[in-house]
Write a protein that holds these residues in place. Structure first.
Motif, PDB file in Angstrom:
ATOM      1  N   GLN A   1       0.591   5.956 -18.536  1.00 39.50           N
ATOM      2  CA  GLN A   1      -0.678   6.315 -19.142  1.00 39.50           C
ATOM      3  C   GLN A   1      -1.709   5.250 -18.796  1.00 39.50           C
ATOM      4  O   GLN A   1      -1.504   4.072 -19.050  1.00 39.50           O
ATOM      5  CB  GLN A   1      -0.547   6.425 -20.671  1.00 39.50           C
ATOM      6  N   LYS A   2      -2.799   5.678 -18.199  1.00 40.76           N
ATOM      7  CA  LYS A   2      -3.884   4.755 -17.924  1.00 40.76           C
ATOM      8  C   LYS A   2      -4.571   4.394 -19.238  1.00 40.76           C
ATOM      9  O   LYS A   2      -4.696   5.222 -20.130  1.00 40.76           O
ATOM     10  CB  LYS A   2      -4.900   5.378 -16.964  1.00 40.76           C
ATOM     11  N   ILE A   3      -4.998   3.151 -19.372  1.00 42.86           N
ATOM     12  CA  ILE A   3      -5.638   2.713 -20.606  1.00 42.86           C
ATOM     13  C   ILE A   3      -7.106   2.371 -20.336  1.00 42.86           C
ATOM     14  O   ILE A   3      -7.474   2.006 -19.221  1.00 42.86           O
ATOM     15  CB  ILE A   3      -4.917   1.494 -21.215  1.00 42.86           C
ATOM     16  N   ASP A   4      -7.908   2.502 -21.353  1.00 42.02           N
ATOM     17  CA  ASP A   4      -9.331   2.183 -21.239  1.00 42.02           C
ATOM     18  C   ASP A   4      -9.712   1.213 -22.355  1.00 42.02           C
ATOM     19  O   ASP A   4      -9.767   1.586 -23.519  1.00 42.02           O
ATOM     20  CB  ASP A   4     -10.177   3.454 -21.327  1.00 42.02           C
ATOM     21  N   ARG A   5      -9.907  -0.028 -21.983  1.00 41.21           N
ATOM     22  CA  ARG A   5     -10.320  -1.056 -22.940  1.00 41.21           C
ATOM     23  C   ARG A   5     -11.658  -1.648 -22.509  1.00 41.21           C
ATOM     24  O   ARG A   5     -11.928  -2.834 -22.709  1.00 41.21           O
ATOM     25  CB  ARG A   5      -9.248  -2.158 -23.033  1.00 41.21           C
ATOM     26  N   SER A   6     -12.501  -0.817 -21.912  1.00 40.52           N
ATOM     27  CA  SER A   6     -13.772  -1.290 -21.361  1.00 40.52           C
ATOM     28  C   SER A   6     -14.675  -1.884 -22.439  1.00 40.52           C
ATOM     29  O   SER A   6     -15.424  -2.832 -22.178  1.00 40.52           O
ATOM     30  CB  SER A   6     -14.495  -0.158 -20.633  1.00 40.52           C
TER      31      SER A   6
ATOM     32  N   SER B   1      -4.328  -1.957 -10.325  1.00 34.31           N
ATOM     33  CA  SER B   1      -4.809  -0.629 -10.731  1.00 34.31           C
ATOM     34  C   SER B   1      -3.886   0.499 -10.307  1.00 34.31           C
ATOM     35  O   SER B   1      -3.893   1.571 -10.916  1.00 34.31           O
ATOM     36  CB  SER B   1      -6.211  -0.389 -10.171  1.00 34.31           C
ATOM     37  N   GLN B   2      -3.070   0.270  -9.281  1.00 34.43           N
ATOM     38  CA  GLN B   2      -2.166   1.320  -8.788  1.00 34.43           C
ATOM     39  C   GLN B   2      -0.721   1.109  -9.226  1.00 34.43           C
ATOM     40  O   GLN B   2       0.163   1.894  -8.874  1.00 34.43           O
ATOM     41  CB  GLN B   2      -2.222   1.383  -7.257  1.00 34.43           C
ATOM     42  N   SER B   3      -0.473   0.033  -9.988  1.00 33.42           N
ATOM     43  CA  SER B   3       0.895  -0.297 -10.381  1.00 33.42           C
ATOM     44  C   SER B   3       1.283   0.399 -11.672  1.00 33.42           C
ATOM     45  O   SER B   3       0.453   0.955 -12.381  1.00 33.42           O
ATOM     46  CB  SER B   3       1.024  -1.814 -10.554  1.00 33.42           C
ATOM     47  N   ARG B   4       2.582   0.353 -11.975  1.00 34.81           N
ATOM     48  CA  ARG B   4       3.066   0.873 -13.262  1.00 34.81           C
ATOM     49  C   ARG B   4       2.699  -0.086 -14.374  1.00 34.81           C
ATOM     50  O   ARG B   4       2.330   0.321 -15.464  1.00 34.81           O
ATOM     51  CB  ARG B   4       4.592   1.059 -13.211  1.00 34.81           C
TER      52      ARG B   4
ATOM     53  N   VAL C   1      -5.398  -9.955 -18.792  1.00 34.03           N
ATOM     54  CA  VAL C   1      -6.702  -9.348 -19.091  1.00 34.03           C
ATOM     55  C   VAL C   1      -7.202  -8.587 -17.877  1.00 34.03           C
ATOM     56  O   VAL C   1      -7.746  -7.476 -17.991  1.00 34.03           O
ATOM     57  CB  VAL C   1      -7.716 -10.433 -19.511  1.00 34.03           C
ATOM     58  N   GLU C   2      -7.010  -9.158 -16.694  1.00 33.60           N
ATOM     59  CA  GLU C   2      -7.445  -8.492 -15.467  1.00 33.60           C
ATOM     60  C   GLU C   2      -6.638  -7.212 -15.231  1.00 33.60           C
ATOM     61  O   GLU C   2      -7.165  -6.233 -14.692  1.00 33.60           O
ATOM     62  CB  GLU C   2      -7.328  -9.454 -14.295  1.00 33.60           C
ATOM     63  N   ALA C   3      -5.381  -7.216 -15.640  1.00 31.95           N
ATOM     64  CA  ALA C   3      -4.573  -5.996 -15.541  1.00 31.95           C
ATOM     65  C   ALA C   3      -5.157  -4.909 -16.436  1.00 31.95           C
ATOM     66  O   ALA C   3      -5.342  -3.763 -16.007  1.00 31.95           O
ATOM     67  CB  ALA C   3      -3.125  -6.292 -15.926  1.00 31.95           C
ATOM     68  N   VAL C   4      -5.449  -5.275 -17.686  1.00 31.88           N
ATOM     69  CA  VAL C   4      -6.015  -4.313 -18.630  1.00 31.88           C
ATOM     70  C   VAL C   4      -7.374  -3.820 -18.129  1.00 31.88           C
ATOM     71  O   VAL C   4      -7.701  -2.629 -18.223  1.00 31.88           O
ATOM     72  CB  VAL C   4      -6.145  -4.944 -20.029  1.00 31.88           C
TER      73      VAL C   4
ATOM     74  N   ASP D   1       0.834  -1.204   0.000  1.00 27.49           N
ATOM     75  CA  ASP D   1       0.000   0.000   0.000  1.00 27.49           C
ATOM     76  C   ASP D   1       0.871   1.257   0.000  1.00 27.49           C
ATOM     77  O   ASP D   1       0.611   2.215  -0.747  1.00 27.49           O
ATOM     78  CB  ASP D   1      -0.908  -0.025   1.228  1.00 27.49           C
ATOM     79  N   TYR D   2       1.933   1.242   0.790  1.00 32.06           N
ATOM     80  CA  TYR D   2       2.840   2.395   0.849  1.00 32.06           C
ATOM     81  C   TYR D   2       3.566   2.584  -0.479  1.00 32.06           C
ATOM     82  O   TYR D   2       3.646   3.703  -1.006  1.00 32.06           O
ATOM     83  CB  TYR D   2       3.845   2.215   1.981  1.00 32.06           C
ATOM     84  N   TRP D   3       4.079   1.503  -1.025  1.00 29.72           N
ATOM     85  CA  TRP D   3       4.803   1.597  -2.299  1.00 29.72           C
ATOM     86  C   TRP D   3       3.902   2.112  -3.410  1.00 29.72           C
ATOM     87  O   TRP D   3       4.291   2.996  -4.179  1.00 29.72           O
ATOM     88  CB  TRP D   3       5.352   0.219  -2.689  1.00 29.72           C
ATOM     89  N   LEU D   4       2.708   1.562  -3.514  1.00 32.60           N
ATOM     90  CA  LEU D   4       1.813   1.908  -4.610  1.00 32.60           C
ATOM     91  C   LEU D   4       1.317   3.349  -4.533  1.00 32.60           C
ATOM     92  O   LEU D   4       1.042   3.978  -5.563  1.00 32.60           O
ATOM     93  CB  LEU D   4       0.618   0.947  -4.633  1.00 32.60           C
ATOM     94  N   LYS D   5       1.231   3.875  -3.319  1.00 33.68           N
ATOM     95  CA  LYS D   5       0.732   5.241  -3.155  1.00 33.68           C
ATOM     96  C   LYS D   5       1.845   6.286  -3.136  1.00 33.68           C
ATOM     97  O   LYS D   5       1.562   7.495  -3.157  1.00 33.68           O
ATOM     98  CB  LYS D   5      -0.092   5.341  -1.868  1.00 33.68           C
ATOM     99  N   ASN D   6       3.073   5.825  -3.098  1.00 33.05           N
ATOM    100  CA  ASN D   6       4.215   6.741  -3.065  1.00 33.05           C
ATOM    101  C   ASN D   6       4.557   7.181  -4.495  1.00 33.05           C
ATOM    102  O   ASN D   6       5.026   6.379  -5.307  1.00 33.05           O
ATOM    103  CB  ASN D   6       5.412   6.061  -2.417  1.00 33.05           C
ATOM    104  N   SER D   7       4.331   8.444  -4.802  1.00 30.55           N
ATOM    105  CA  SER D   7       4.552   8.954  -6.166  1.00 30.55           C
ATOM    106  C   SER D   7       6.024   8.957  -6.559  1.00 30.55           C
ATOM    107  O   SER D   7       6.348   9.100  -7.744  1.00 30.55           O
ATOM    108  CB  SER D   7       3.980  10.369  -6.285  1.00 30.55           C
ATOM    109  N   GLN D   8       6.920   8.809  -5.603  1.00 35.06           N
ATOM    110  CA  GLN D   8       8.350   8.779  -5.901  1.00 35.06           C
ATOM    111  C   GLN D   8       8.829   7.393  -6.331  1.00 35.06           C
ATOM    112  O   GLN D   8       9.960   7.234  -6.797  1.00 35.06           O
ATOM    113  CB  GLN D   8       9.151   9.230  -4.666  1.00 35.06           C
ATOM    114  N   LEU D   9       7.972   6.399  -6.164  1.00 33.13           N
ATOM    115  CA  LEU D   9       8.336   5.029  -6.493  1.00 33.13           C
ATOM    116  C   LEU D   9       7.601   4.556  -7.741  1.00 33.13           C
ATOM    117  O   LEU D   9       6.494   5.014  -8.034  1.00 33.13           O
ATOM    118  CB  LEU D   9       8.009   4.081  -5.331  1.00 33.13           C
ATOM    119  N   ILE D  10       8.231   3.656  -8.464  1.00 34.65           N
ATOM    120  CA  ILE D  10       7.606   3.022  -9.632  1.00 34.65           C
ATOM    121  C   ILE D  10       7.498   1.534  -9.316  1.00 34.65           C
ATOM    122  O   ILE D  10       8.506   0.833  -9.232  1.00 34.65           O
ATOM    123  CB  ILE D  10       8.435   3.245 -10.905  1.00 34.65           C
ATOM    124  N   THR D  11       6.255   1.090  -9.126  1.00 31.61           N
ATOM    125  CA  THR D  11       6.026  -0.256  -8.607  1.00 31.61           C
ATOM    126  C   THR D  11       5.357  -1.145  -9.648  1.00 31.61           C
ATOM    127  O   THR D  11       4.359  -0.768 -10.259  1.00 31.61           O
ATOM    128  CB  THR D  11       5.151  -0.207  -7.343  1.00 31.61           C
ATOM    129  N   PHE D  12       5.925  -2.332  -9.811  1.00 33.67           N
ATOM    130  CA  PHE D  12       5.386  -3.349 -10.710  1.00 33.67           C
ATOM    131  C   PHE D  12       4.778  -4.476  -9.881  1.00 33.67           C
ATOM    132  O   PHE D  12       5.161  -4.687  -8.729  1.00 33.67           O
ATOM    133  CB  PHE D  12       6.488  -3.902 -11.622  1.00 33.67           C
TER     134      PHE D  12
END
Length: 404
Positions: free
Chosen positions: A371-376, A300-303, A319-322, A219-230
């Motif tokens: 960039q967030k993607i939208d494939r709804s 949803s919060q990852s890179r 598919v769940e990632a997209v 939770d901390y990693w994903l919300k920290n704008s200074q980090l890039i989390t996979f």
């Protein structure tokens, strides 16, 4: 055997559909559970036979079925002893099916198709049409590590040949077949399946099973704008090749100190992978978060989501990632990731077992603004639970009408 009456519901006298699953962990059982829910809502009588123990974390699986039968059989293998055990399991399965008297069976793997096929060879068996639902790359699964001892190798080869013959015979005798993607169907194109009704149906993109809190560190990693989390969500098994992933991540981390990696899942190789992370000096930037019931909350919060597998049945996690609004990096397995990338027109595909190529792909994501993607639209059209259930219902009706 354990019988769980999950609901006391009186349904009209309709078709009885029985789903056979190995357990309630992973992609195939999630799809089975989705189909069970849809079929129950449609008014069918639905039961589920589970061969092994249920994981308590996923105990809500199959709750829509009128009856869940847990056989609690031990695991199987490619050894001669394994084949004999499989025959014993098939005999027990025959007893369950005879008692249940379903109108049609759905076997959720090639392995389970084989067990049911063997069960039908027991004298006095109830003759029931069955559909083989192929979720995995069965051909790649057969390419196991060979024994080095000549005698052991001979026994292993005999066992594999026997198993392969029975597997293919079981699939060929199925009343209908479902493949979870086009590439998987093409892998079976030489198996003389032309006379069987065949359905190619993508698995549904299923929402998270709970709203449990994220792991505190994640939770901390994903919300920290200074980090890039996979994020990588896959069990710790040779098939998933966490070794290549960790080596690639270690290589990238030397020049990019702000990257992090969250590993979701568990499995036999987890301790070995933790040791590898320590030896690569990346244990502080790699989190082993365990199995979770809400992976999309992480996605949803990852890179990006990473899948480094040697082979996949389809790679539904991508598919769940997209569906969660992020793209992915995945290996070019014989089946799955490339087809998903082409459908959604996104994602990066790299060769399997290639540390340098995977590292380069990760660097590209690190150095490129997210960039967030939208494939709804594609998700709703191709990967909805309703679409999957309706396609299977059409196949069932076709199978039943042919036997009438």
């Amino acid at each position: 055997m354990v019988y769980l009456d999950s609901q006391n519901i009186t349904l009209p006298t309709t078709m009885h559909i029985c789903h056979i699953v190995l357990n309630n962990i992973g992609g195939a059982p999630k799809v089975a559970n989705s189909l069970i829910c849809s079929q129950t809502k449609a008014g069918y009588q639905v039961s589920t036979v589970v061969l092994t123990f249920l994981n308590s974390q996923w105990i809500l699986s199959f709750q829509a079925a009128q009856q869940v039968i847990i056989m609690k059989v031990a695991g199987t293998s490619f050894s001669i002893g394994g084949i004999m055990h499989q025959i014993w399991v098939a005999i027990q399965l025959n007893k369950v099916i005879t008692e249940q008297k379903p109108d049609i069976i759905i076997c959720h793997s090639a392995f389970l198709t084989k067990l049911f096929y063997i069960s039908q060879l027991v004298p006095g068996s109830l003759s029931v049409p069955y559909i083989s639902y192929i979720h995995s790359d069965y051909i790649s699964e057969l390419q196991i590590e060979r024994e080095k001892n000549p005698i052991s190798a001979s026994i292993q080869n005999l066992s594999i040949s026997t198993t392969r013959w029975i597997d293919l015979r079981a699939i060929q005798q199925a009343s209908g077949l479902v493949f979870v993607c086009k590439a998987l169907y093409e892998r079976f194109s030489n198996f003389d399946l032309n006379e069987r009704p065949i359905l190619i149906s993508y698995n549904p993109a299923i929402d998270d099973m709970s709203n449990q809190p994220l792991h505190p560190i994640a939770d901390y990693w994903l919300k920290n704008s200074q980090l890039i989390t996979f994020v990588c969500a896959s069990r710790f098994h040779h098939q998933k090749d966490h070794t290549t992933l960790l080596k690639a991540f270690a290589k990238v981390s030397k020049n990019h100190l702000n990257i992090r990696l969250i590993l979701l899942g568990d499995g036999d190789l987890e301790i070995e992978m933790q040791a590898l992370a320590n030896s690569l000096a990346i244990s502080e930037i790699v989190l082993f978060a365990g199995s979770v019931t809400n992976p999309r909350a992480y996605f949803s919060q990852s890179r990006a989501v990473i899948l480094a597998s040697h082979f996949e049945g389809f790679g539904m996690v991508l598919v769940e990632a997209v569906a969660s609004g992020v793209t992915f990096i995945a290996t070019d397995c014989p089946v799955g990731p490339r087809e998903i990338s082409e459908v959604f027109k996104c994602g990066t595909i790299v060769p399997p077992s290639d540390v340098d190529a995977l590292a380069k792909a990760i660097i590209d994501y690190v150095e490129t603004p997210q960039q967030k993607i939208d494939r709804s639209e594609q998700i709703a059209q191709l990967f909805s639970e309703t679409s999957c259930a309706n396609k299977l219902e059409g196949l069932i009706q076709q199978v039943v009408s042919q036997r009438a």
